[in-house]
Design a protein around this motif. Structure first.
Motif, PDB file in Angstrom:
ATOM      1  N   ASP A 352       0.835  -1.206   0.000  1.00 32.15           N
ATOM      2  CA  ASP A 352       0.000   0.000   0.000  1.00 32.15           C
ATOM      3  C   ASP A 352       0.871   1.259   0.000  1.00 32.15           C
ATOM      4  O   ASP A 352       1.939   1.286   0.611  1.00 32.15           O
ATOM      5  CB  ASP A 352      -0.957   0.002   1.207  1.00 32.15           C
ATOM      6  N   GLY A 353       0.399   2.302  -0.693  1.00 32.84           N
ATOM      7  CA  GLY A 353       1.173   3.527  -0.834  1.00 32.84           C
ATOM      8  C   GLY A 353       1.371   4.247   0.489  1.00 32.84           C
ATOM      9  O   GLY A 353       0.505   4.211   1.374  1.00 32.84           O
ATOM     10  N   LYS A 387      17.315  10.214  -6.266  1.00 34.25           N
ATOM     11  CA  LYS A 387      17.145  10.989  -5.038  1.00 34.25           C
ATOM     12  C   LYS A 387      15.697  11.435  -4.871  1.00 34.25           C
ATOM     13  O   LYS A 387      15.037  11.793  -5.841  1.00 34.25           O
ATOM     14  CB  LYS A 387      18.050  12.227  -5.065  1.00 34.25           C
ATOM     15  N   VAL A 388      15.229  11.420  -3.641  1.00 35.38           N
ATOM     16  CA  VAL A 388      13.894  11.931  -3.307  1.00 35.38           C
ATOM     17  C   VAL A 388      14.097  13.085  -2.320  1.00 35.38           C
ATOM     18  O   VAL A 388      14.612  12.878  -1.218  1.00 35.38           O
ATOM     19  CB  VAL A 388      13.022  10.837  -2.668  1.00 35.38           C
ATOM     20  N   THR A 389      13.706  14.300  -2.733  1.00 40.47           N
ATOM     21  CA  THR A 389      13.925  15.478  -1.873  1.00 40.47           C
ATOM     22  C   THR A 389      12.617  16.146  -1.453  1.00 40.47           C
ATOM     23  O   THR A 389      12.632  17.135  -0.732  1.00 40.47           O
ATOM     24  CB  THR A 389      14.800  16.511  -2.608  1.00 40.47           C
ATOM     25  N   ASP A 390      11.490  15.599  -1.914  1.00 35.69           N
ATOM     26  CA  ASP A 390      10.173  16.178  -1.610  1.00 35.69           C
ATOM     27  C   ASP A 390       9.542  15.392  -0.459  1.00 35.69           C
ATOM     28  O   ASP A 390       9.239  14.203  -0.595  1.00 35.69           O
ATOM     29  CB  ASP A 390       9.293  16.109  -2.864  1.00 35.69           C
ATOM     30  N   VAL A 391       9.339  16.052   0.692  1.00 41.39           N
ATOM     31  CA  VAL A 391       8.812  15.354   1.864  1.00 41.39           C
ATOM     32  C   VAL A 391       7.361  14.910   1.679  1.00 41.39           C
ATOM     33  O   VAL A 391       6.850  14.109   2.466  1.00 41.39           O
ATOM     34  CB  VAL A 391       8.918  16.228   3.146  1.00 41.39           C
ATOM     35  N   SER A 392       6.708  15.404   0.628  1.00 39.44           N
ATOM     36  CA  SER A 392       5.320  14.973   0.371  1.00 39.44           C
ATOM     37  C   SER A 392       5.258  13.841  -0.656  1.00 39.44           C
ATOM     38  O   SER A 392       4.179  13.411  -1.053  1.00 39.44           O
ATOM     39  CB  SER A 392       4.488  16.173  -0.118  1.00 39.44           C
ATOM     40  N   TYR A 393       6.411  13.327  -1.086  1.00 43.70           N
ATOM     41  CA  TYR A 393       6.468  12.272  -2.101  1.00 43.70           C
ATOM     42  C   TYR A 393       5.751  11.012  -1.606  1.00 43.70           C
ATOM     43  O   TYR A 393       5.905  10.596  -0.450  1.00 43.70           O
ATOM     44  CB  TYR A 393       7.930  11.936  -2.422  1.00 43.70           C
ATOM     45  N   GLU A 394       4.935  10.424  -2.498  1.00 46.27           N
ATOM     46  CA  GLU A 394       4.213   9.192  -2.170  1.00 46.27           C
ATOM     47  C   GLU A 394       4.932   7.987  -2.799  1.00 46.27           C
ATOM     48  O   GLU A 394       5.109   7.928  -4.013  1.00 46.27           O
ATOM     49  CB  GLU A 394       2.775   9.256  -2.694  1.00 46.27           C
ATOM     50  N   VAL A 395       5.351   7.055  -1.986  1.00 44.70           N
ATOM     51  CA  VAL A 395       6.008   5.835  -2.470  1.00 44.70           C
ATOM     52  C   VAL A 395       4.927   4.897  -2.991  1.00 44.70           C
ATOM     53  O   VAL A 395       3.974   4.566  -2.278  1.00 44.70           O
ATOM     54  CB  VAL A 395       6.792   5.146  -1.332  1.00 44.70           C
ATOM     55  N   GLY A 396       5.070   4.481  -4.255  1.00 43.45           N
ATOM     56  CA  GLY A 396       4.013   3.676  -4.852  1.00 43.45           C
ATOM     57  C   GLY A 396       4.517   2.613  -5.805  1.00 43.45           C
ATOM     58  O   GLY A 396       5.696   2.222  -5.778  1.00 43.45           O
TER      59      GLY A 396
END
Length: 421
Positions: A352-353, A387-396
């Motif tokens: 689940d995301g 790289k992931v720098t956005d704290v609102s990024y949704e892992v999916g």
């Protein structure tokens, strides 16, 4: 007149015991010979500890002699007591056959079968399998005295803890092999590890008792390979280093050699590679003067991976290593990533995301939400090399490789594999 091959073997530290050093040198100076080494199919792959006598046999081939490769379909069904403190579990004929096929394929990678002195492969089940008990006792049991057998270390060391009659007879079966190859293949020399001395000399005794006195056969043993610190050679963090790519991947195989200590690398180059003396001595200088460059380790890893797995597999192993060193995982395929990271810490998670901050806390990548937000904002977190720098990024779904796993990195070297269930 000294023999160049024996001189090279001595320089490489590959001569431990010889039954008649002068006689063998005289023979090798006079003619090209056939000689053999045996491997019992106790598994469907050899590991790197098995191959030192075989690589030594290959050196003889490169000097014009003919190697005979014996796969022990018969002896593998009995079990060699040499170097063992307990009885080996017996295998079925089907298991032995599968193991023989696996080992044959690995032999073909090491030896040249097409040359004028091309390698020959034999299976001792072909002449031992149909022998009756009466034939065994009458034709061969008569040749070897019980006191002679009890004097052998491989047997004497097991008398207190227990030794079955099956394993007791092993040395006779191997002796029959040497005699058979001497009689039918004109095989003059047997090579084996240092634990095989007793078995080799049994074969020589059988040949001596059934032939004219001037008939000559010889035995050579190779020293046990050890690390400078006294620990066992041939083990990695995940266990034995196998030649089968399915058991030990080419990348893991390459890494095993790359991680060789400075104190061992030149010794291993001499034992395992076919590099010339001048090349090895040049690498010795680099170990002494610029050890941080690890030139000798890289050369050792390249030589061994190319020999066992081929150039394509070596290229892949180097590519994985470079991608991990640079942190640029995007260059790797999903399969290569799975291979490279199978020994890193892993955690199972549902599909689940989740928000990136929650995700890396749940995966124990970052210790707290506050630290997780800092890690993401500072560019310390990457997923599959991105790289992931956005704290609102949704892992999916798009972050899952083969819908099965993901590689997360925190900082420069802290990797974790996420397995999705």
């Amino acid at each position: 007149m000294t023999n160049a091959l024996l001189e090279d073997l001595s320089w490489r530290g590959l001569l431990y015991q010889q039954t008649d050093a002068e006689g063998l040198e005289e023979l090798l100076n006079k003619e090209k010979i056939s000689l053999y080494c045996g491997v019992d199919p106790t598994a469907d792959s050899m590991h790197i500890g098995h191959i030192v006598p075989l690589l030594t046999l290959r050196r003889f081939q490169l000097h014009g002699h003919r190697p005979i490769l014996l796969v022990g379909g018969a002896t593998g069904m009995i079990g060699d007591p040499s170097g063992r403190s307990e009885e080996r579990q017996l295998q079925t004929i089907e298991q032995i056959d599968r193991n023989v096929q696996g080992i044959k394929a690995q032999m073909e990678q090491i030896f040249d079968f097409q040359a004028e002195n091309g390698a020959q492969m034999v299976n001792n089940y072909d002449w031992n399998g149909s022998m009756t008990v009466v034939e065994f006792l009458r034709d061969f049991g008569k040749l070897i005295n019980i006191n002679y057998m009890l004097g052998k270390d491989s047997i004497a060391s097991r008398l207190d803890t227990g030794l079955s009659f099956t394993e007791f007879t092993y040395t006779l079966i191997q002796g029959i092999d040497f005699k058979h190859l001497f009689d039918h293949f004109n095989c003059r020399v047997q090579i084996g590890g240092s634990d095989q001395w007793g078995n080799i000399t049994t074969g020589l005794e059988m040949i001596r008792k059934t032939h004219e006195e001037e008939t000559k056969a010889f035995g050579i043993t190779i020293p046990l390979v050890t690390k400078a610190d006294g620990t066992k050679f041939g083990k990695s963090a995940s266990g034995s280093v196998w030649l089968d790519a399915k058991k030990t991947s080419p990348y893991e195989f390459y890494q095993f050699w790359i991680n060789t200590a400075d104190s061992d690398v030149i010794k291993y180059m001499k034992i395992f590679t076919f590099l010339e003396r001048k090349e090895i001595e040049a690498f010795q200088v680099t170990v002494e003067n610029e050890p941080h460059l690890r030139k000798a380790q890289i050369a050792l890893a390249e030589e061994m991976t190319r020999l066992i797995h081929g150039q394509e597999a070596l290229d892949q192993a180097v590519r994985i290593s470079q991608a991990l060193f640079s942190g640029n995982l995007k260059e790797l395929s999903s399969e290569e990533m799975k291979d490279a990271f199978k020994d890193v810490p892993s955690v199972e998670m549902t599909k689940d995301g989740k928000n990136i901050v929650d995700f890396i806390v749940e995966a124990n990548v970052s210790p707290s939400k506050r630290q997780a937000r800092e890690d993401v904002a500072n560019g310390a977190i990457s997923i599959n090399g991105e790289k992931v720098t956005d704290v609102s990024y949704e892992v999916g779904e798009n972050d899952r490789l083969e819908d099965e796993f993901m590689i997360i990195r925190r900082g420069k070297k802290n990797y974790k594999m996420i397995k999705f269930v």
